[in-house]
Write a protein that holds these residues in place. Structure first.
Motif, PDB file in Angstrom:
ATOM      1  N   LEU A   1      94.385  19.301 -33.187  1.00 37.63           N
ATOM      2  CA  LEU A   1      95.105  20.563 -33.011  1.00 37.63           C
ATOM      3  C   LEU A   1      94.309  21.762 -33.504  1.00 37.63           C
ATOM      4  CD1 LEU A   1      98.690  19.483 -34.093  1.00 37.63           C
ATOM      5  CD2 LEU A   1      97.688  19.520 -31.811  1.00 37.63           C
TER       6      LEU A   1
ATOM      7  N   ALA B   1      95.642  24.721 -31.668  1.00 40.36           N
ATOM      8  CA  ALA B   1      95.957  23.728 -30.631  1.00 40.36           C
ATOM      9  C   ALA B   1      95.386  24.162 -29.283  1.00 40.36           C
ATOM     10  CB  ALA B   1      97.455  23.457 -30.546  1.00 40.36           C
TER      11      ALA B   1
ATOM     12  N   ILE C   1      99.579  26.050 -32.647  1.00 38.74           N
ATOM     13  CA  ILE C   1      99.529  24.875 -33.521  1.00 38.74           C
ATOM     14  C   ILE C   1     100.920  24.490 -34.029  1.00 38.74           C
ATOM     15  CG2 ILE C   1      99.033  26.102 -35.670  1.00 38.74           C
ATOM     16  CD1 ILE C   1      96.965  23.817 -36.217  1.00 38.74           C
TER      17      ILE C   1
ATOM     18  N   ILE D   1     102.999  22.938 -30.931  1.00 38.97           N
ATOM     19  CA  ILE D   1     102.560  21.590 -30.552  1.00 38.97           C
ATOM     20  C   ILE D   1     102.879  20.595 -31.665  1.00 38.97           C
ATOM     21  CG2 ILE D   1     100.562  20.149 -29.982  1.00 38.97           C
ATOM     22  CD1 ILE D   1     101.382  21.980 -27.710  1.00 38.97           C
ATOM     23  N   THR D   2     102.661  20.987 -32.915  1.00 41.58           N
ATOM     24  CA  THR D   2     102.975  20.099 -34.042  1.00 41.58           C
ATOM     25  C   THR D   2     104.453  19.735 -34.045  1.00 41.58           C
ATOM     26  OG1 THR D   2     101.186  21.045 -35.354  1.00 41.58           O
ATOM     27  CG2 THR D   2     102.902  19.863 -36.546  1.00 41.58           C
TER      28      THR D   2
END
Length: 122
Positions: free
Chosen positions: A34, A38, A43, A46-47
């Motif tokens: 990431l 990302a 980031i 997506i996390t």
């Protein structure tokens, strides 16, 4: 000002891609890289999409700042920092953060500040 760009993140498509990659590797765990926000997708976004994914055991980021941001999202995976970290930035490190190292000097710098740090040799 009107925004001219729109990014749509599809959790279904992302999970499909992850499962496809796993199927090509006999369903072994994969690492989520990431770094660099990302790759421009965000980031944090997506996390949060992937934080409960059992097929990933490690989240890879480039900087300590990204690692701390990802860790604050209460993910289950460990976080590997692949970029160089200045010794002065080795403060408030959570136990799920690991460091990639490529020199004895770097190992010593990290272990001097964090004696129980987990290191990956590159």
């Amino acid at each position: 000002m009107k925004c001219l760009n729109k990014v749509v993140l599809s959790k279904k498509a992302l999970l499909h891609n992850i499962f496809l990659l796993q199927s090509l590797n006999n369903y072994k765990h994969i690492f989520l890289n990431l770094k660099s926000n990302a790759y421009g997708h965000g980031i944090e976004e997506i996390t949060l999409l992937l934080k409960d994914l059992k097929q990933t055991s490690l989240v890879v980021v480039n900087s300590i700042e990204e690692a701390q941001l990802v860790s604050k999202l209460n993910i289950k995976q460990e976080v590997l920092v692949t970029g160089y970290v200045l010794p002065s930035n080795l403060i408030n490190i959570t136990s799920n953060i690991k460091f990639a190292v490529w020199s004895i000097k770097q190992c010593k710098e990290i272990l001097e500040k964090l004696p129980k740090a987990k290191l990956h040799l590159f």
